[in-house]
Motif scaffolding. Structure first.
Motif, short mmCIF file in Angstrom:
data_model
loop_
_atom_site.label_atom_id
_atom_site.label_comp_id
_atom_site.label_asym_id
_atom_site.label_seq_id
_atom_site.Cartn_x
_atom_site.Cartn_y
_atom_site.Cartn_z
N VAL A 60 0.84 -1.20 0.00
CA VAL A 60 0.00 0.00 0.00
C VAL A 60 0.87 1.25 0.00
O VAL A 60 0.59 2.23 -0.71
CB VAL A 60 -0.97 -0.01 1.20
N ASP A 61 1.96 1.23 0.77
CA ASP A 61 2.89 2.37 0.77
C ASP A 61 3.46 2.61 -0.63
O ASP A 61 3.59 3.77 -1.06
CB ASP A 61 4.03 2.13 1.76
N THR A 62 3.80 1.54 -1.34
CA THR A 62 4.31 1.73 -2.70
C THR A 62 3.23 2.32 -3.60
O THR A 62 3.53 3.12 -4.50
CB THR A 62 4.81 0.40 -3.32
N GLY A 63 1.97 1.95 -3.34
CA GLY A 63 0.89 2.51 -4.13
C GLY A 63 0.80 4.02 -4.00
O GLY A 63 0.70 4.75 -4.99
N TRP A 64 0.88 4.52 -2.74
CA TRP A 64 0.85 5.96 -2.53
C TRP A 64 2.06 6.64 -3.16
O TRP A 64 1.96 7.72 -3.74
CB TRP A 64 0.79 6.28 -1.04
N LEU A 65 3.23 5.99 -3.05
CA LEU A 65 4.43 6.57 -3.64
C LEU A 65 4.34 6.60 -5.17
O LEU A 65 4.78 7.57 -5.80
CB LEU A 65 5.66 5.79 -3.19
N PHE A 66 3.78 5.56 -5.77
CA PHE A 66 3.61 5.57 -7.23
C PHE A 66 2.66 6.68 -7.66
O PHE A 66 2.86 7.31 -8.71
CB PHE A 66 3.10 4.21 -7.72
N LEU A 67 1.62 6.94 -6.86
CA LEU A 67 0.71 8.04 -7.17
C LEU A 67 1.45 9.38 -7.16
O LEU A 67 1.32 10.19 -8.09
CB LEU A 67 -0.44 8.09 -6.17
N LEU A 68 2.23 9.61 -6.10
CA LEU A 68 3.02 10.84 -6.03
C LEU A 68 4.02 10.92 -7.18
O LEU A 68 4.22 11.98 -7.78
CB LEU A 68 3.76 10.91 -4.70
N ASN A 69 4.63 9.79 -7.48
CA ASN A 69 5.64 9.77 -8.53
C ASN A 69 5.03 10.12 -9.88
O ASN A 69 5.64 10.82 -10.69
CB ASN A 69 6.30 8.39 -8.59
N ALA A 70 3.82 9.63 -10.13
CA ALA A 70 3.14 9.95 -11.39
C ALA A 70 2.93 11.46 -11.52
O ALA A 70 3.12 12.04 -12.60
CB ALA A 70 1.80 9.22 -11.47
N CYS A 71 2.56 12.10 -10.41
CA CYS A 71 2.37 13.56 -10.42
C CYS A 71 3.68 14.28 -10.68
O CYS A 71 3.74 15.22 -11.48
CB CYS A 71 1.77 14.01 -9.10
N VAL A 72 4.72 13.86 -9.98
CA VAL A 72 6.03 14.49 -10.14
C VAL A 72 6.49 14.38 -11.59
O VAL A 72 6.93 15.36 -12.21
CB VAL A 72 7.06 13.82 -9.20
N GLN A 73 6.39 13.18 -12.13
CA GLN A 73 6.87 12.95 -13.50
C GLN A 73 6.07 13.75 -14.52
O GLN A 73 6.63 14.30 -15.47
CB GLN A 73 6.83 11.45 -13.80
#
Length: 247
Positions: A60-73
């Motif tokens: 679940v933590d990776t899920g939240w990080l992937f969401l943030l990463n998508a925004c950053v990218q």
């Protein structure tokens, strides 16, 4: 024996929250580096021995990080990478049965489509987001996106219906302690969403914004992780960002 304890799991979650709170103020390189480091760190922890519950928490933590990463990218103009991160978040949501992560992945897809004038794709993503989660604050941002797309298509009725539904969802939510959190809905921004939708529609007879409940009359509790890519960072930070997950 588990190689990770509850204190470490809590620290990871706090680091993600701190990173999301720093996002609106940080230079683009800061969240990019920290999110990447966070994903590397959490992925490494997943290689250790742990209980099924701990394994799911880390996923679940990776899920939240992937969401943030998508925004950053996406903010950095890395569209292909952003789509891959969004897809990874969606897979995590599906694998863990986490509807809120799935809904935010669809919210990001809706935002991507909205900024690229793909109106029908955007509406499809909104419906998929609502199907994934119908109780959390993600629905507010989905309705805001839908109203903007409807305005671009000249559908005044859909604009009004979407804004009414979004306001009703927002009014049922507690006010956040940290509205600067990049993926938390800021209730005070809803009036802007309404005015922007009517501006795009060209409706000079739009109703005045409905005042949001005051902080004195509404409970104060964080709504965990809401609209990721709906905001843009200011050109310069107004305060020093808190730390993110350590390597």
């Amino acid at each position: 024996m588990s190689s990770i304890n509850s204190a470490a799991l809590e620290s990871i979650e706090q680091g993600i929250d701190q990173l999301a709170r720093a996002y609106p103020y940080a230079d683009a390189d800061y969240p990019h580096e920290r999110t990447r480091n966070g994903l590397q760190y959490v992925t490494k922890q997943l290689e250790g021995r742990m209980t099924l519950r701990q394994h799911r928490e880390l996923l679940v933590d990776t899920g939240w990080l992937f969401l943030l990463n998508a925004c950053v990218q996406y903010d950095r103009g890395q569209r292909e990478a952003a789509n891959l991160s969004k897809a990874a978040a969606l897979r995590v949501g599906e694998e863990t049965g986490h509807g809120e992560i799935m809904a935010w992945a669809w919210e990001i897809e809706a935002w991507f489509a909205l900024t690229q004038s793909r109106w029908q794709d955007m509406l499809d993503a909104v419906e998929a987001g609502h199907a994934a989660d119908q109780t959390h604050s993600v629905g507010v941002q989905l309705y805001a996106h839908k109203a903007r797309a409807a305005a671009r298509m000249g559908d005044a009725r859909l604009v009004r219906d979407s804004l009414d539904a979004g306001r009703a969802r927002l009014d049922r939510l507690p006010r956040p302690d940290h509205p600067e959190h990049h993926i938390i809905i800021d209730p005070d921004k809803w009036d802007f969403y309404e005015m922007d939708a009517y501006r795009l529609l060209g409706d000079d007879d739009a109703p005045p914004p409905t005042p949001a409940p005051s902080s004195e009359s509404a409970p104060a509790r964080t709504v965990r992780r809401s609209p990721p890519c709906a905001r843009q960072r200011p050109a310069s930070r107004s305060e020093s960002p808190p730390p993110a997950p350590a390597k």
